[in-house]
Design a protein around this motif. Structure first.
Motif, mmCIF file in Angstrom:
data_model
loop_
_atom_site.group_PDB
_atom_site.id
_atom_site.type_symbol
_atom_site.label_atom_id
_atom_site.label_comp_id
_atom_site.label_asym_id
_atom_site.label_seq_id
_atom_site.Cartn_x
_atom_site.Cartn_y
_atom_site.Cartn_z
ATOM 1 N N LYS A 4 22.542 -19.303 -10.675
ATOM 2 C CA LYS A 4 21.503 -20.309 -10.922
ATOM 3 C C LYS A 4 20.157 -19.857 -10.375
ATOM 4 O O LYS A 4 19.114 -20.100 -10.999
ATOM 5 C CB LYS A 4 21.915 -21.653 -10.315
ATOM 6 C CG LYS A 4 22.184 -21.610 -8.810
ATOM 7 C CD LYS A 4 22.631 -22.972 -8.308
ATOM 8 C CE LYS A 4 22.935 -22.949 -6.805
ATOM 9 N NZ LYS A 4 23.404 -24.273 -6.335
ATOM 10 N N TYR A 5 20.174 -19.181 -9.225
ATOM 11 C CA TYR A 5 18.914 -18.684 -8.678
ATOM 12 C C TYR A 5 18.368 -17.532 -9.516
ATOM 13 O O TYR A 5 17.151 -17.369 -9.660
ATOM 14 C CB TYR A 5 19.115 -18.248 -7.233
ATOM 15 C CG TYR A 5 19.553 -19.377 -6.327
ATOM 16 C CD1 TYR A 5 18.821 -20.569 -6.266
ATOM 17 C CD2 TYR A 5 20.692 -19.262 -5.553
ATOM 18 C CE1 TYR A 5 19.225 -21.607 -5.447
ATOM 19 C CE2 TYR A 5 21.108 -20.301 -4.721
ATOM 20 C CZ TYR A 5 20.368 -21.471 -4.675
ATOM 21 O OH TYR A 5 20.758 -22.487 -3.872
ATOM 22 N N LYS A 6 19.262 -16.713 -10.049
ATOM 23 C CA LYS A 6 18.812 -15.638 -10.923
ATOM 24 C C LYS A 6 18.140 -16.190 -12.172
ATOM 25 O O LYS A 6 17.104 -15.691 -12.616
ATOM 26 C CB LYS A 6 20.003 -14.758 -11.327
ATOM 27 C CG LYS A 6 20.555 -13.906 -10.187
ATOM 28 C CD LYS A 6 21.699 -13.047 -10.686
ATOM 29 C CE LYS A 6 22.262 -12.188 -9.555
ATOM 30 N NZ LYS A 6 23.393 -11.350 -10.017
ATOM 31 N N ILE A 7 18.739 -17.246 -12.750
ATOM 32 C CA ILE A 7 18.159 -17.847 -13.955
ATOM 33 C C ILE A 7 16.788 -18.429 -13.654
ATOM 34 O O ILE A 7 15.820 -18.229 -14.402
ATOM 35 C CB ILE A 7 19.105 -18.923 -14.513
ATOM 36 C CG1 ILE A 7 20.424 -18.278 -14.994
ATOM 37 C CG2 ILE A 7 18.449 -19.683 -15.647
ATOM 38 C CD1 ILE A 7 21.458 -19.273 -15.433
ATOM 39 N N GLY A 11 13.055 -17.095 -14.996
ATOM 40 C CA GLY A 11 12.088 -17.918 -15.718
ATOM 41 C C GLY A 11 10.766 -18.054 -14.993
ATOM 42 O O GLY A 11 9.703 -18.058 -15.617
ATOM 43 N N ILE A 12 10.822 -18.147 -13.647
ATOM 44 C CA ILE A 12 9.600 -18.458 -12.890
ATOM 45 C C ILE A 12 8.780 -17.207 -12.588
ATOM 46 O O ILE A 12 7.545 -17.224 -12.720
ATOM 47 C CB ILE A 12 9.972 -19.196 -11.588
ATOM 48 C CG1 ILE A 12 10.515 -20.594 -11.927
ATOM 49 C CG2 ILE A 12 8.776 -19.316 -10.655
ATOM 50 C CD1 ILE A 12 10.941 -21.385 -10.709
ATOM 51 N N LEU A 13 9.437 -16.116 -12.194
ATOM 52 C CA LEU A 13 8.689 -14.930 -11.775
ATOM 53 C C LEU A 13 7.786 -14.369 -12.879
ATOM 54 O O LEU A 13 6.608 -14.086 -12.627
ATOM 55 C CB LEU A 13 9.655 -13.864 -11.264
ATOM 56 C CG LEU A 13 10.343 -14.195 -9.930
ATOM 57 C CD1 LEU A 13 11.264 -13.065 -9.506
ATOM 58 C CD2 LEU A 13 9.310 -14.473 -8.840
ATOM 59 N N VAL A 216 9.986 -25.146 -16.083
ATOM 60 C CA VAL A 216 10.970 -24.051 -16.118
ATOM 61 C C VAL A 216 12.109 -24.327 -15.149
ATOM 62 O O VAL A 216 13.285 -24.068 -15.447
ATOM 63 C CB VAL A 216 10.267 -22.717 -15.792
ATOM 64 C CG1 VAL A 216 11.295 -21.610 -15.580
ATOM 65 C CG2 VAL A 216 9.311 -22.340 -16.903
ATOM 66 N N PHE A 217 11.759 -24.848 -13.960
ATOM 67 C CA PHE A 217 12.794 -25.150 -12.975
ATOM 68 C C PHE A 217 13.758 -26.195 -13.516
ATOM 69 O O PHE A 217 14.979 -26.075 -13.379
ATOM 70 C CB PHE A 217 12.144 -25.633 -11.683
ATOM 71 C CG PHE A 217 13.133 -25.943 -10.597
ATOM 72 C CD1 PHE A 217 13.709 -24.933 -9.852
ATOM 73 C CD2 PHE A 217 13.503 -27.260 -10.322
ATOM 74 C CE1 PHE A 217 14.624 -25.212 -8.846
ATOM 75 C CE2 PHE A 217 14.421 -27.551 -9.336
ATOM 76 C CZ PHE A 217 14.977 -26.524 -8.591
#
Length: 461
Positions: A4-7, A11-13, A216-217
């Motif tokens: 989930k953190y990778k997704i 999206g955010i970076l 995005v989050f």
């Protein structure tokens, strides 16, 4: 890092990076436009100042024109001209000054202590020889010069724009100037306004970026929950498949042990008991019965070896993939009566254990399917290598089937296992089937540059 953190990071970076690049471009372009605007303002103000200075000098020349035109009594005319020029002023800091060609000050209404002094070597804070530069500009008919000079009203040294002309007959340099504090203030004000606009733009971009990050989050969180549920469902399905496959394999081994080994051992036990009774009774046929029991014991040993070979072929560890497939093809041909044509172009290269086992199991599963369903008379096994990969092709001349339909039913577990084995190693799997020809193609990426060949012989069917 969890999925989930990778997704969310994925999206955010990139979004933050894009916002940072946009902000940098906006700041750069605004600063560039701001400098251009400030330059335009400065050029416009200086152009108006130049025109104003020309008008002042033209006015001064018109005042002393009668004296300059009078060729008699030059000394008296010059004295009267200096008096007239000293009385002309505009604003608090507007005045005229006069120098001779040697750099000596002849008239300065605001700084009387300079009158009569030679200013030839006077430099301003920027290192400019001001009087020399003024004389050079006047002789060049340009007349304009920007330098630093003390402002009478404040006593501070500041930038000044002067316009000078030469009075050739008298050897004078007449000029006036305007201090540029107002120009600098206007330019500074323009720069501050531009900086304020840049700040407002950055705040707007930051607000948009924040909303986008939140969006995005939220989307990432929703996707993560959905993918997490889907992954759990797939994991449960995979666990059920593993359990079913384990139970099927245990059932198969149990049937083979019960129907094969167990029956043979029971039969051998009876043969040995019968032979024991016959030998005790001194019957001649006791030895024959014992020999039959020993033959059956050899068959039981062979059956145990076959089951062990099916579980994990020892030949795969000792002689490699080529020999193991050759032995498998030979045993299959003897057991089923089919013609198996095996071509090996791998040259007994030692492959990684996982790749070798995967290819062996694919051949084993394919031959089992041919035996059970294909009704074929001939099977072809082709093992070789292409650029950076091991290639395996299995073909038979059976009745064929519909690949799409067979993989959707329970009977397609074997094909799915083949495909999953290939995908696990990042290879490619192809399946084509028509009546009279079914072909399975496998290519697994393997580095063969440092591979070591087995020194032992190769077994072929």
């Amino acid at each position: 890092m969890q999925l989930k953190y990778k997704i969310v990071a994925l999206g955010i970076l990139p979004l933050l990076l894009a916002v940072a690049v946009i902000c940098a471009l906006v700041v750069f372009q605004n600063q560039k436009l701001g400098e251009q605007q400030a330059q335009l303002i400065e050029n416009g103000i200086l152009a108006s100042k130049r025109a104003e200075l020309k008008n002042y000098v033209a006015m001064a020349l018109s005042v002393i024109a009668p004296l300059y035109a009078d060729g008699q009594g030059d000394a008296r005319a010059q004295r009267l001209a200096l008096q007239a020029l000293a009385e002309i002023n505009f604003g608090r800091d507007g005045y005229f000054f006069v120098y001779d060609e040697a750099g000596r000050n002849l008239m300065h209404p605001r700084q009387a202590d300079l009158v009569g002094k030679n200013m030839w070597n006077l430099t301003d804070p920027h290192g400019l020889l001001a009087v020399q530069a003024l004389l050079a500009s006047a002789r060049a008919d340009d007349g304009f010069l920007r330098y630093a000079w003390q402002k009478p009203s404040t006593g501070q040294v500041t930038d000044k724009l002067a316009y000078v002309v030469m009075l050739q007959r008298w050897g004078w340099m007449l000029g006036t100037g305007i201090y540029l504090e107002d120009v600098q203030q206007a330019i500074q004000q323009a720069r501050e306004e531009i900086a304020s606009e840049v700040h407002a733009t950055m705040l707007a971009i930051a607000a948009v970026a924040l909303l986008a990050v939140l969006l995005v989050f939220a989307c990432g969180l929703t996707l993560n929950v959905r993918e997490h549920r889907l992954a759990d469902s797939r994991l449960q399905s995979l666990n059920r498949r593993i359990i079913n496959l384990q139970e099927d394999e245990r059932s198969r081994i149990s049937r083979e042990l019960h129907d094969g080994i167990s029956q043979l051992l029971v039969s051998i036990k009876f043969q040995f008991e019968l032979a024991s009774h016959e030998l005790d009774a001194a019957q001649a046929k006791g030895l024959e019965t014992l020999r039959r029991a020993i033959e059956r014991l050899g068959g039981a040993i062979g059956e145990v070896r076959r089951i062990s070979h099916d579980l994990h072929p020892s030949l795969l560890d000792t002689l490699g993939l080529s020999a193991a497939i050759g032995q498998l093809a030979a045993e299959f041909e003897q057991r089923c009566g089919l013609t198996v044509l095996y071509r090996d172009d791998l040259h007994a290269v030692q492959l990684p254990d996982g790749v070798a086992v995967a290819l062996f199991r694919i051949v084993q599963e394919a031959l089992t399917n041919i035996e059970r369903h294909a009704m074929a008379s001939t099977a072809h096994i082709d093992l070789g290598q292409v650029a950076g990969a091991v290639q395996l092709e299995i073909e038979d001349d059976g009745i064929g089937f519909n690949p799409r339909q067979i993989e959707q039913i329970q009977g397609g577990i074997g094909l799915r296992n083949m495909r999953e084995r290939v995908e696990h190693f990042g290879g490619t799997f192809s399946l084509a089937s028509t009546p009279g020809c079914t072909r399975i193609g496998v290519a697994l990426p393997v580095s063969l540059s440092g591979a070591v060949p087995f020194p032992a012989r190769r077994v072929e069917a």
